[in-house]
Design a protein around this motif. Structure first.
Motif, PDB file in Angstrom:
ATOM      1  N   GLN A 129      -3.009  10.366  -2.533  1.00 26.04           N
ATOM      2  CA  GLN A 129      -3.727   9.238  -3.324  1.00 26.04           C
ATOM      3  C   GLN A 129      -3.269   7.742  -2.896  1.00 26.04           C
ATOM      4  O   GLN A 129      -1.854   7.750  -2.979  1.00 26.04           O
ATOM      5  CB  GLN A 129      -3.526   9.633  -4.698  1.00 26.04           C
ATOM      6  N   GLN A 161      -1.019  -2.844  -4.832  1.00 26.06           N
ATOM      7  CA  GLN A 161      -0.669  -3.273  -5.948  1.00 26.06           C
ATOM      8  C   GLN A 161       0.198  -4.553  -5.426  1.00 26.06           C
ATOM      9  O   GLN A 161       0.717  -4.520  -4.086  1.00 26.06           O
ATOM     10  CB  GLN A 161       0.113  -2.473  -6.806  1.00 26.06           C
ATOM     11  N   ILE A 163       0.909  -1.451  -0.022  1.00 24.38           N
ATOM     12  CA  ILE A 163       0.110   0.092  -0.027  1.00 24.38           C
ATOM     13  C   ILE A 163       1.041   1.236   0.050  1.00 24.38           C
ATOM     14  O   ILE A 163       1.786   1.383   0.876  1.00 24.38           O
ATOM     15  CB  ILE A 163      -0.884  -0.094   1.207  1.00 24.38           C
ATOM     16  N   THR A 164       0.695   2.070  -0.864  1.00 23.31           N
ATOM     17  CA  THR A 164       1.601   3.136  -1.207  1.00 23.31           C
ATOM     18  C   THR A 164       0.401   4.553  -0.929  1.00 23.31           C
ATOM     19  O   THR A 164      -0.688   4.455  -1.448  1.00 23.31           O
ATOM     20  CB  THR A 164       2.652   3.207  -2.204  1.00 23.31           C
ATOM     21  N   ARG A 165       1.122   5.567  -0.632  1.00 24.05           N
ATOM     22  CA  ARG A 165       0.376   6.922  -0.788  1.00 24.05           C
ATOM     23  C   ARG A 165       1.219   7.870  -1.451  1.00 24.05           C
ATOM     24  O   ARG A 165       2.258   8.091  -1.058  1.00 24.05           O
ATOM     25  CB  ARG A 165      -0.128   7.174   0.455  1.00 24.05           C
ATOM     26  N   THR A 166       0.730   8.808  -2.229  1.00 26.90           N
ATOM     27  CA  THR A 166       1.480  10.070  -2.708  1.00 26.90           C
ATOM     28  C   THR A 166       1.347  10.986  -1.639  1.00 26.90           C
ATOM     29  O   THR A 166       0.722  11.135  -0.884  1.00 26.90           O
ATOM     30  CB  THR A 166       0.837  10.453  -4.119  1.00 26.90           C
ATOM     31  N   SER A 209      -2.743   3.724  -3.314  1.00 23.91           N
ATOM     32  CA  SER A 209      -2.726   2.597  -4.451  1.00 23.91           C
ATOM     33  C   SER A 209      -2.345   1.514  -3.540  1.00 23.91           C
ATOM     34  O   SER A 209      -1.534   1.620  -2.884  1.00 23.91           O
ATOM     35  CB  SER A 209      -1.475   2.778  -5.679  1.00 23.91           C
ATOM     36  N   PHE A 235     -10.654  -2.664  -5.302  1.00 25.66           N
ATOM     37  CA  PHE A 235      -9.776  -1.714  -5.568  1.00 25.66           C
ATOM     38  C   PHE A 235      -9.524  -1.625  -7.016  1.00 25.66           C
ATOM     39  O   PHE A 235      -9.272  -2.655  -7.822  1.00 25.66           O
ATOM     40  CB  PHE A 235      -8.322  -1.985  -5.043  1.00 25.66           C
ATOM     41  N   ASN A 236     -10.065  -0.523  -7.639  1.00 25.13           N
ATOM     42  CA  ASN A 236      -9.967  -0.099  -9.264  1.00 25.13           C
ATOM     43  C   ASN A 236      -9.274   0.917  -9.408  1.00 25.13           C
ATOM     44  O   ASN A 236      -8.864   1.127 -10.706  1.00 25.13           O
ATOM     45  CB  ASN A 236     -11.492   0.091  -9.719  1.00 25.13           C
ATOM     46  N   GLY A 237      -8.731   1.473  -8.583  1.00 23.23           N
ATOM     47  CA  GLY A 237      -7.867   2.590  -8.841  1.00 23.23           C
ATOM     48  C   GLY A 237      -7.484   3.443  -7.533  1.00 23.23           C
ATOM     49  O   GLY A 237      -8.067   3.289  -6.581  1.00 23.23           O
ATOM     50  N   SER A 238      -6.663   4.372  -7.754  1.00 26.41           N
ATOM     51  CA  SER A 238      -6.154   5.096  -6.500  1.00 26.41           C
ATOM     52  C   SER A 238      -7.400   5.705  -6.084  1.00 26.41           C
ATOM     53  O   SER A 238      -8.078   6.339  -6.579  1.00 26.41           O
ATOM     54  CB  SER A 238      -5.143   6.013  -6.971  1.00 26.41           C
TER      55      SER A 238
END
Length: 745
Positions: A533, A537, A526-529, A535, A578-581
């Motif tokens: 946002q 993956q 799990i990452t966050r900008t 994401s 989950f379909n996108g950020s």
């Protein structure tokens, strides 16, 4: 040439009328075919369709998955390339277990192992008559040890073929005062092998070559390797030149003559038989032709340039050729970060997903997969390497040992177990339909051409399944050659179709099998900008050596569902997909991957306060490549690093507004073991200028376990300004480093 073209036109008409009236061959086949000045583009393609591998090349292709062993002084110096100045005694080997090597390689489904009997440093791993710079000058078995001899015996025991890597470059022969490399010796007739008193050869064959001192030395060593260690199936020549001297040239044509005579089953890598894939990362081309254009006759060439382009064998490339030559590729890389073993802590090992994906891309992409496994200083493969090899072998067996077309009906010659039979397609029949007795579920299809007799001819093809009373295309690809493994989403049907869309003349299809790969839900990340946002993956395996750019987990797992929650509850099959950020300024994210009914492991990430408004007020120092902003950029792969001078090291932050904080997290940099803040103090300020100590923190074992660490405050504090100050750096280092800072409300 006009006669060939006339025959081509007539034969094409015959073949197009009936599959049984022609064999699809319009001229003799050969591994090398000359292009004539009056050849047209069409006649060049006719010739390309008749370029076939030699018997040795074809047998080498059937090996499919083979091993590399890099072992020598570099194993003990922890260097990738030696200097030639090493004292042989640095090779401080006490134990050797080549049986363990071979057992692990066999478990992985490997068919051959290539040992670096001499790397660029010139140190030899066998009891050579012609140098003292090697195993004979070490303490291993009192100087009597012979690693190649022990490996040869283990290969025979475990049913593995054996190859040797003999580096043409030799730094010892360059650097020592009596060295033979580039010593400007005259060429003269030399008898190979040169006689050595007390060390006679059982093989009494001799050769006479007109060569200089270094080429004689090299030929003498080749003679030893090819006559005293059982059958040798590959001789591997590296093109690397760490240093040159005296204009030394290699007389490969003499080497080739000796190899052909003494190892009649061997292929030669780096020369006319096998070429380098063009990288050391395990990257593969989408279209890998083994019919290669040359400007000179490859059978008469002394040296071969690396072929690294993306397009090496398309029609357009062939039109400019003077010769067409069969030359297969080996996709080579290492299971570890580097060719030689360094350690079991900082030197990462490839994941099972990565190695299995490379296996399918390389073996299933018309090449041979050559994977290096470097032994450790105990003379064994390390446990993690063995685990990966075992699991890769299990996946290969689980996927490819069962042919789901075993009871299917269709063209007999492509469905039988004999790769020597084939079905010759023609202008009327460019497709093959296969029906099973009952529906089968597949996600892999293997197709092979009859390259030994009919070359590589398919240029584009597709696979369809009969679904809801219509054909649905599952996958398409370009060439096939020796073998193409097609990967596609899981499909259930009782009827499948293979269509040849483009080809060089009439292709001969020899083998089609269907398989099912049991996808495994990957571990997620799990990452966050910095803007919030989020994401989710598949987690990328931590492996930093020569990246190949492939998403291994994505390649293998085409039908994943990722479900997640944002309130800290356990995600289920019914949780949000989950379909996108998505935007999340804080919270406790949990996620899990599902593959059909299989559930992966749950991953969670507690989000700290959003960093978009954070600013660095001040730091004590920084290095040019690791500035302070990198400590708060939401990227744990970048980091701030202080200078060495000054104590303590510190970083001061403005959070943009006041927050009530209960904890903070420190992520150390993972590039190396430097800068880990083992002990420190948190300070706070009302104005960002005057600081007072708030609480001390301590993290243990950071060097061996460089993951994010969280420190819970004894009591919450409301502040806008925070200072992180180091007190103790792990390992007694002088610099501080922060990959990421997080604070929690």
């Amino acid at each position: 040439m006009k006669t060939i073209l006339s025959y081509f036109t007539l034969a094409l008409l015959i073949v197009s009328c009936s599959n049984s009236n022609g064999n699809g061959l319009l001229m003799p086949t050969s591994s090398t075919i000359k292009i004539d000045a009056d050849d047209t583009k069409d006649s060049i393609i006719v010739k390309a369709a008749h370029v076939v591998p030699t018997k040795n090349q074809y047998e080498a292709l059937k090996n499919e998955f083979i091993a590399f062993i890099h072992f020598g002084p570099n194993t003990f110096t922890r260097m990738e390339w030696g200097s030639g100045f090493e004292d042989p005694k640095i090779f401080d080997l006490k134990n050797l277990d080549t049986d363990q090597w071979c057992k692990a390689m066999k478990a992985a489904n490997m068919e051959m192992v290539i040992l670096t009997v001499k790397h660029h440093d010139g140190f030899v791993l066998w009891q050579s008559r012609y140098t003292e710079h090697g195993i004979m000058s070490t303490g291993f078995q009192d100087g009597k040890g012979d690693i190649l001899k022990e490996l040869s015996a283990s290969c025979e025991k475990y049913g593995l073929k054996l190859g040797v890597y003999l580096s043409p470059a030799d730094l010892f022969q360059i650097e020592n005062k009596d060295g033979l490399y580039g010593n400007l010796s005259t060429y003269s007739d030399r008898v190979i092998p040169r006689r050595v008193d007390g060390r006679p050869f059982k093989n009494k064959t001799t050769f006479t070559f007109n060569v200089d001192d270094y080429n004689e030395y090299f030929l003498n060593q080749l003679f030893e390797l090819l006559t005293e260690y059982g059958p040798i199936h590959e001789v591997w020549f590296d093109g690397a030149h760490p240093k040159r001297k005296g204009g030394q040239k290699y007389n490969y044509l003499a080497w080739k003559e000796l190899i052909s005579a003494l190892a009649p089953e061997a292929v030669v890598f780096g020369k006319q038989d096998i070429r380098w894939c063009g990288n050391e990362a395990g990257a593969t081309r989408d279209t890998e032709w083994n019919v290669i254009p040359y400007q000179s006759n490859p059978l008469e060439m002394n040296s071969f340039a690396d072929i690294t382009g993306e397009d090496i064998g398309s029609r357009e490339k062939l039109y400019d050729a003077k010769y067409l030559h069969y030359q297969q590729a080996e996709t080579n890389t290492s299971i570890r970060e580097g060719w030689f073993y360094r350690d079991d802590t900082s030197q990462k090992v490839r994941s099972v997903d990565d190695v299995f994906d490379m296996y399918e891309r390389s073996v299933g992409g018309n090449t041979t997969f050559l994977l290096n496994i470097p032994p450790n200083r105990e003379g064994k493969f390390s446990p993690e390497d063995v685990r990966v090899l075992n699991e890769v072998g299990e996946r290969i067996n689980e996927t490819y040992s069962t042919n789901l077309f075993a009871d299917a009906s269709g063209l007999k010659n492509v469905l039988d177990d004999d790769v020597n039979t084939f079905e010759l397609l023609n202008s009327d029949i460019k497709e093959i339909i296969i029906e099973t007795k009952k529906p089968v579920t597949i996600n892999r299809l293997v197709i092979q051409e009859a390259i030994a007799t009919h070359s590589e001819r398919v240029e584009k093809h597709a696979v369809d399944a009969w679904i809801d009373n219509t054909w649905k295309e599952l996958v398409s690809a370009t060439n096939i050659g020796y073998k193409r493994i097609l990967r596609f989403p899981e499909t259930t049907s009782n009827k499948f179709r293979i269509r040849v869309l483009e080809s060089r003349l009439n292709p001969a299809i020899s083998y089609i099998t269907a398989h099912y790969y049991n996808t495994r839900p990957p571990q997620l990340s799990i990452t966050r900008t910095i803007d919030g946002q989020v994401s989710i993956q598949p987690k990328k395996h931590d492996f930093g050596w020569k990246p190949h750019g492939e998403d291994s987990a994505g390649n293998l797992n085409t039908e994943l569902e990722i479900r997640y929650t944002t309130d800290g509850s356990e995600p289920t099959k019914d949780s949000k997909l989950f379909n996108g950020s998505f935007l999340a300024t804080s919270g406790d994210i949990k996620a899990v991957a599902f593959s059909k009914d299989q559930k992966g492991s749950v991953v969670s990430k507690k989000l700290g306060i959003l960093k978009s408004d954070w600013k660095i007020i001040k730091v004590d120092s920084w290095s040019s490549d690791h500035k302070s902003e990198l400590a708060i950029d939401e990227n744990p792969n970048t980091y701030w690093r202080s200078g060495e001078k000054g104590s303590p090291h510190f970083l001061e932050l403005d959070l943009g507004q006041a927050y009530t904080l209960k904890a903070f997290a420190y992520t150390p940099q993972k590039e190396n073991g430097n800068g880990m803040i083992e002990k420190g103090v948190i300070k706070v300020s009302n104005d960002g200028k005057t600081w007072k100590a708030f609480e001390s923190f301590e993290f243990g074992n950071l060097i061996n376990d460089p993951v994010m660490r969280t420190h819970q405050f004894q009591s919450a504090i409301t502040t806008r300004y925070i200072r992180i100050e180091s007190q103790v750096i792990a390992g007694g280092k002088k610099t501080a480093a922060i990959a990421e800072l997080d604070f929690f409300e």
